[in-house]
Write an enzyme that holds these catalytic residues in place. Sequence first.
Site, PDB file in Angstrom:
ATOM      1  N   GLY A 113      -5.881   7.225  -4.695  1.00  0.00           N
ATOM      2  CA  GLY A 113      -4.593   7.092  -3.652  1.00  0.00           C
ATOM      3  C   GLY A 113      -4.509   8.391  -2.772  1.00  0.00           C
ATOM      4  O   GLY A 113      -5.258   8.446  -1.639  1.00  0.00           O
ATOM      5  N   ASN A 144      -6.299   3.603  -1.408  1.00  0.00           N
ATOM      6  CA  ASN A 144      -5.067   2.971  -1.485  1.00  0.00           C
ATOM      7  C   ASN A 144      -4.166   4.062  -0.565  1.00  0.00           C
ATOM      8  O   ASN A 144      -4.012   5.100  -1.279  1.00  0.00           O
ATOM      9  CB  ASN A 144      -4.307   2.678  -2.678  1.00  0.00           C
ATOM     10  CG  ASN A 144      -2.854   2.148  -2.782  1.00  0.00           C
ATOM     11  OD1 ASN A 144      -2.476   1.956  -1.564  1.00  0.00           O
ATOM     12  ND2 ASN A 144      -2.406   2.150  -3.822  1.00  0.00           N
ATOM     13  N   TRP A 145      -3.920   3.636   0.529  1.00  0.00           N
ATOM     14  CA  TRP A 145      -3.017   4.547   1.507  1.00  0.00           C
ATOM     15  C   TRP A 145      -1.786   4.449   1.011  1.00  0.00           C
ATOM     16  O   TRP A 145      -0.896   5.170   1.574  1.00  0.00           O
ATOM     17  CB  TRP A 145      -3.672   4.451   2.916  1.00  0.00           C
ATOM     18  CG  TRP A 145      -4.760   5.032   3.528  1.00  0.00           C
ATOM     19  CD1 TRP A 145      -5.892   5.354   2.681  1.00  0.00           C
ATOM     20  CD2 TRP A 145      -5.232   5.360   4.708  1.00  0.00           C
ATOM     21  NE1 TRP A 145      -6.705   6.015   3.413  1.00  0.00           N
ATOM     22  CE2 TRP A 145      -6.229   5.899   4.934  1.00  0.00           C
ATOM     23  CE3 TRP A 145      -4.584   5.121   5.849  1.00  0.00           C
ATOM     24  CZ2 TRP A 145      -7.054   6.519   5.810  1.00  0.00           C
ATOM     25  CZ3 TRP A 145      -5.163   5.730   7.158  1.00  0.00           C
ATOM     26  CH2 TRP A 145      -6.507   6.256   6.968  1.00  0.00           C
ATOM     27  N   SER A 194      -5.350   9.970  -9.763  1.00  0.00           N
ATOM     28  CA  SER A 194      -5.554  11.507  -9.730  1.00  0.00           C
ATOM     29  C   SER A 194      -7.119  11.584  -9.607  1.00  0.00           C
ATOM     30  O   SER A 194      -7.413  12.850  -9.960  1.00  0.00           O
ATOM     31  CB  SER A 194      -4.978  12.392 -10.851  1.00  0.00           C
ATOM     32  OG  SER A 194      -3.470  12.359 -10.575  1.00  0.00           O
TER      33      SER A 194
HETATM   34  C1  PEP Z   1      -3.002   4.818  -6.893  1.00  0.00           C
HETATM   35  O1  PEP Z   1      -1.684   4.838  -6.586  1.00  0.00           O
HETATM   36  O2  PEP Z   1      -3.518   3.804  -6.793  1.00  0.00           O
HETATM   37  C2  PEP Z   1      -3.600   6.134  -7.258  1.00  0.00           C
HETATM   38  C3  PEP Z   1      -4.719   6.126  -8.083  1.00  0.00           C
HETATM   39  O3  PEP Z   1      -3.071   7.133  -6.761  1.00  0.00           O
HETATM   40  P1  PEP Z   1      -3.507   8.851  -6.794  1.00  0.00           P
HETATM   41  O4  PEP Z   1      -5.110   8.822  -6.593  1.00  0.00           O
HETATM   42  O5  PEP Z   1      -2.975   9.346  -5.904  1.00  0.00           O
HETATM   43  O6  PEP Z   1      -3.249   9.213  -8.287  1.00  0.00           O
END
Ligand code: PEP
Length: 254
Positions: free
Chosen positions: A235, A12-13, A214
């Site tokens: 993300g 997910n960019w 994360s």
């Molecule tokens: C997200 O927003 O879908 C996500 C999982 O973000 P991150 O990996 O940066 O925590």
Amino acid sequence: MAEQRRPLVAGNWKMNGCVADLDEIAAIRDHVASGAAGIAEVAVCPPATLLMAAARLCADSALRLGGQDCHAAPNGAHTGDIAAEMLKDAGASYVIVGHSERRADHAETDADVRAKAAAALRAGLSVILCVGESRAEHEAGEALAKVGAQLAQSLPEGIPADRLVIAYEPIWAIGTGVTPTRGHIAAMHGFLRDELRHHVAGSADAVRLLYGGSVKPGNADELLNASNVDGTLVGGASLKAEEFLPIMQFYSNR
Ligand code: PEP
């Protein structure tokens, strides 16, 4: 007997990425072509501005593309919005609905999310529905109740199991570097699997349950080994092919 589910590793960019970053999508495409993701399906959800160009790069590739949100209507006077049909037309196979950042930034309710999921199905897209509890709900022991309610209220009735992916994303883990224990993830995913039996058409065992929040190269093994985890929504670590690659590779030896 549980059905075999093909894992999904989806990036997910968010609101990141300009034309120059299409190089990252090309690199991810090439990693997928080289078999780096093993049995897993890989998808990237770039900003809508990059979707058509990304689709051109991914023609004849197994790398799938997705949108990050859609409007419930197929067209009309909704300045700034994007219909599910437009995402499909631009080359998407998936659309994320109900991401916690959309729920927070745009006051999206479960009813809104449900309408968006229905729109995605109408347009021929598969749905990645995000659910997850806040830190306060987590600390109050309300995670299962919150996520169960989100699931019940955000899913269109009788959604086909094979067009649905659930991403469990505890809000307190998104972009924070803090992650739940493997036990917490396993308990939540087991709960989701059971709850889905009331909500989907077809076998709930066909629905893929992703963990998101994360996920990084250094913790992918720990998090993705939890039971009932069929992949991940990533993300920050999906923005660079070299960081996304080791996460995809979790599935290369399975
Ligand atoms: C997200 O927003 O879908 C996500 C999982 O973000 P991150 O990996 O940066 O925590």
